[in-house]
Design an enzyme around this catalytic site. Structure first.
Site, mmCIF file in Angstrom:
data_model
loop_
_atom_site.group_PDB
_atom_site.id
_atom_site.type_symbol
_atom_site.label_atom_id
_atom_site.label_comp_id
_atom_site.label_asym_id
_atom_site.label_seq_id
_atom_site.Cartn_x
_atom_site.Cartn_y
_atom_site.Cartn_z
ATOM 1 N N ASP A 1 -11.685 -9.862 4.191
ATOM 2 C CA ASP A 1 -13.059 -9.757 3.603
ATOM 3 C C ASP A 1 -13.424 -11.331 3.410
ATOM 4 O O ASP A 1 -14.553 -11.648 3.564
ATOM 5 C CB ASP A 1 -12.783 -9.455 2.089
ATOM 6 C CG ASP A 1 -13.241 -8.073 1.821
ATOM 7 O OD1 ASP A 1 -12.834 -7.177 2.685
ATOM 8 O OD2 ASP A 1 -13.812 -7.663 0.622
ATOM 9 N N TYR B 1 0.977 -1.268 -0.325
ATOM 10 C CA TYR B 1 0.122 0.049 -0.071
ATOM 11 C C TYR B 1 0.847 1.243 0.038
ATOM 12 O O TYR B 1 0.256 2.355 -0.423
ATOM 13 C CB TYR B 1 -1.049 0.002 1.302
ATOM 14 C CG TYR B 1 -2.190 -0.788 0.855
ATOM 15 C CD1 TYR B 1 -2.248 -2.035 0.725
ATOM 16 C CD2 TYR B 1 -3.390 -0.164 1.053
ATOM 17 C CE1 TYR B 1 -3.356 -2.837 0.529
ATOM 18 C CE2 TYR B 1 -4.690 -0.747 0.815
ATOM 19 C CZ TYR B 1 -4.518 -2.198 0.727
ATOM 20 O OH TYR B 1 -5.713 -3.020 0.489
ATOM 21 N N ASP C 1 -5.968 -7.331 3.771
ATOM 22 C CA ASP C 1 -7.227 -6.851 3.087
ATOM 23 C C ASP C 1 -7.889 -7.962 2.292
ATOM 24 O O ASP C 1 -9.111 -7.981 2.729
ATOM 25 C CB ASP C 1 -6.564 -5.755 2.187
ATOM 26 C CG ASP C 1 -7.608 -5.184 1.311
ATOM 27 O OD1 ASP C 1 -8.745 -4.832 1.935
ATOM 28 O OD2 ASP C 1 -7.674 -5.402 -0.128
ATOM 29 N N ASP D 1 -2.030 -18.056 0.438
ATOM 30 C CA ASP D 1 -3.174 -19.153 -0.376
ATOM 31 C C ASP D 1 -3.817 -20.269 0.390
ATOM 32 O O ASP D 1 -4.902 -20.448 0.286
ATOM 33 C CB ASP D 1 -2.454 -19.620 -1.587
ATOM 34 C CG ASP D 1 -1.067 -20.373 -1.653
ATOM 35 O OD1 ASP D 1 -0.569 -20.198 -0.521
ATOM 36 O OD2 ASP D 1 -0.882 -20.897 -2.580
ATOM 37 N N LYS E 1 4.011 -15.138 2.260
ATOM 38 C CA LYS E 1 4.300 -16.219 0.953
ATOM 39 C C LYS E 1 5.778 -16.219 1.258
ATOM 40 O O LYS E 1 6.359 -15.742 0.102
ATOM 41 C CB LYS E 1 3.810 -15.451 -0.115
ATOM 42 C CG LYS E 1 2.436 -15.619 -0.590
ATOM 43 C CD LYS E 1 1.859 -16.965 -0.917
ATOM 44 C CE LYS E 1 2.409 -17.545 -2.454
ATOM 45 N NZ LYS E 1 1.757 -18.732 -2.577
HETATM 46 C C1 IPM Z 1 -10.292 -1.939 3.683
HETATM 47 C C2 IPM Z 1 -10.581 -1.363 2.370
HETATM 48 C C3 IPM Z 1 -9.665 -0.261 2.131
HETATM 49 C C4 IPM Z 1 -8.167 -1.088 1.855
HETATM 50 C C5 IPM Z 1 -10.008 0.554 0.794
HETATM 51 C C6 IPM Z 1 -11.279 1.289 0.686
HETATM 52 C C7 IPM Z 1 -8.790 1.406 0.469
HETATM 53 O O1 IPM Z 1 -10.764 -2.373 1.481
HETATM 54 O O2 IPM Z 1 -10.430 -1.228 4.624
HETATM 55 O O3 IPM Z 1 -10.070 -3.284 3.828
HETATM 56 O O4 IPM Z 1 -8.067 -1.387 0.842
HETATM 57 O O5 IPM Z 1 -7.550 -1.274 2.897
HETATM 58 MG MG MG Z 2 -10.609 -4.161 2.054
#
Ligand code: IPM
Ligand code: MG
Length: 303
Positions: free
Chosen positions: A188, A78, A184, A160, A128
């Site tokens: 999710d 990032y 990230d 992975d 990784k």
């Molecule tokens: C998160 C989001 C952010 C990220 C985006 C909105 C920049 O996906 O907080 O997970 O990628 O960190």
């Molecule tokens: Mg995210």
């Protein structure tokens, strides 16, 4: 910045799709994270029993799940330099850089070990190392830090494989620590185990100063859901639960945090559901009604 804690509402939306990245709302979010030096991002994924049937996985796989993913938040891909477009042998090419110093890895891994000590003393460090130099360093540093935490069982896992294990048998995990980009993606994935992304809070913490205070930001894991904006359909629980984390970590108001979390769980037990977690036989409510139910429940618990 002159504050200890920030509560952030989800940002982003299609109207910024075609504007330069540095003026998108996401850029503001990344700047807050970086300038407040919030390196440890805590993303819990719990599956309240009332919601186990709303998960896309089998009920027995997710019911009672309680995983804490710790994502490194201020370094890695990032923020790594160099980045951007350049000309290379007459053609355009684009570069992102994955970079970690020993200190950047050490402080987040240490935070994860400290959390693991307060939970079930099991930590998965995810990298990784089979492909990436930063992965080799990540693994080395995690192993070094583990010497200070002999009671914590440390497991190394490839990213992975971790993605696969999260959907196969998530209850094998308690605390997971990983870098910014893997975190990230994996968060999710872990979030969906809980039934809905609309349920999950997060806390991003900086280093503690000499008086034990640390800067922090609290935000839901989900985005701004522009497709349902303005329709009172969004699930407010992730934001409410983020405030519960704020009570817990920034204000040290543990009982109030417990109470707010219990109020949310009770409202779900009573059958109230926003659209994202709706199940047959339950009561569909708007964003506002869900918020009101949580307030009513809080009043009862506080009485
Ligand atoms: C998160 C989001 C952010 C990220 C985006 C909105 C920049 O996906 O907080 O997970 O990628 O960190
Ligand atoms: Mg995210």
């Amino acid at each position: 910045m002159n504050v200890d804690a920030v509560m952030l509402g989800a940002v982003g939306g299609p109207k910024w799709d075609n504007v330069p990245r540095d003026v998108r709302p996401e850029a503001g979010l990344l700047k807050l994270r970086k300038e407040m030096d919030l390196f440890a991002n805590l993303r819990p994924s719990t599956c309240m029993p009332a919601l186990a049937a709303a998960s896309s996985l089998k009920e027995e796989v997710v019911s009672g799940l309680d995983v804490m993913l710790v994502r490194e938040l201020t370094a890695g891909t990032y923020f790594g330099q160099p980045r951007g477009m350049q000309m290379w042998e007459g053609k355009e090419r684009c570069i992102d850089t994955q970079s970690y110093t020993v200190d950047e890895i050490e402080r987040v891994v240490r935070a994860a070990f400290e959390l693991a000590m307060k939970r079930s003393k099991k930590l998965h460090s995810v990298d990784k190392a089979n492909v990436m130099e930063t992965g080799v360093l990540w693994r080395r540093v995690a192993t070094q830090v583990s010497v200070d935490f002999p009671d914590v069982e440390l497991h190394h896992m490839y990213a992975d494989n971790c993605a696969m294990q999260l959907v196969r048998w998530p209850k094998q995990f308690d605390v997971i620590v990983t870098d910014n980009l893997f975190g990230d993606i994996l968060s999710d994935c872990a979030a969906m185990l809980s039934g809905s992304l609309g349920m999950l809070p997060s806390a991003s913490l900086g280093a503690a100063d000499s008086s034990g205070r640390r800067k922090a930001m609290y935000e839901p894991v989900h985005g701004s859901a522009p497709d349902i904006a303005g329709q009172s359909k969004a699930n407010p629980l992730a934001t409410i639960l983020s405030f519960a984390m704020c009570l817990r970590y920034s204000f040290d108001m543990v009982e109030d945090a417990d109470m707010l979390e219990a109020a949310c769980a009770n409202v779900l037990d009573a059958g109230y559901r926003t659209g994202d977690i709706m199940q047959p036989g339950m009561m569909l409510v708007s964003t506002q009604e869900m918020g009101e139910q949580v307030c009513l429940e809080l009043d009862k618990l506080a009485a």
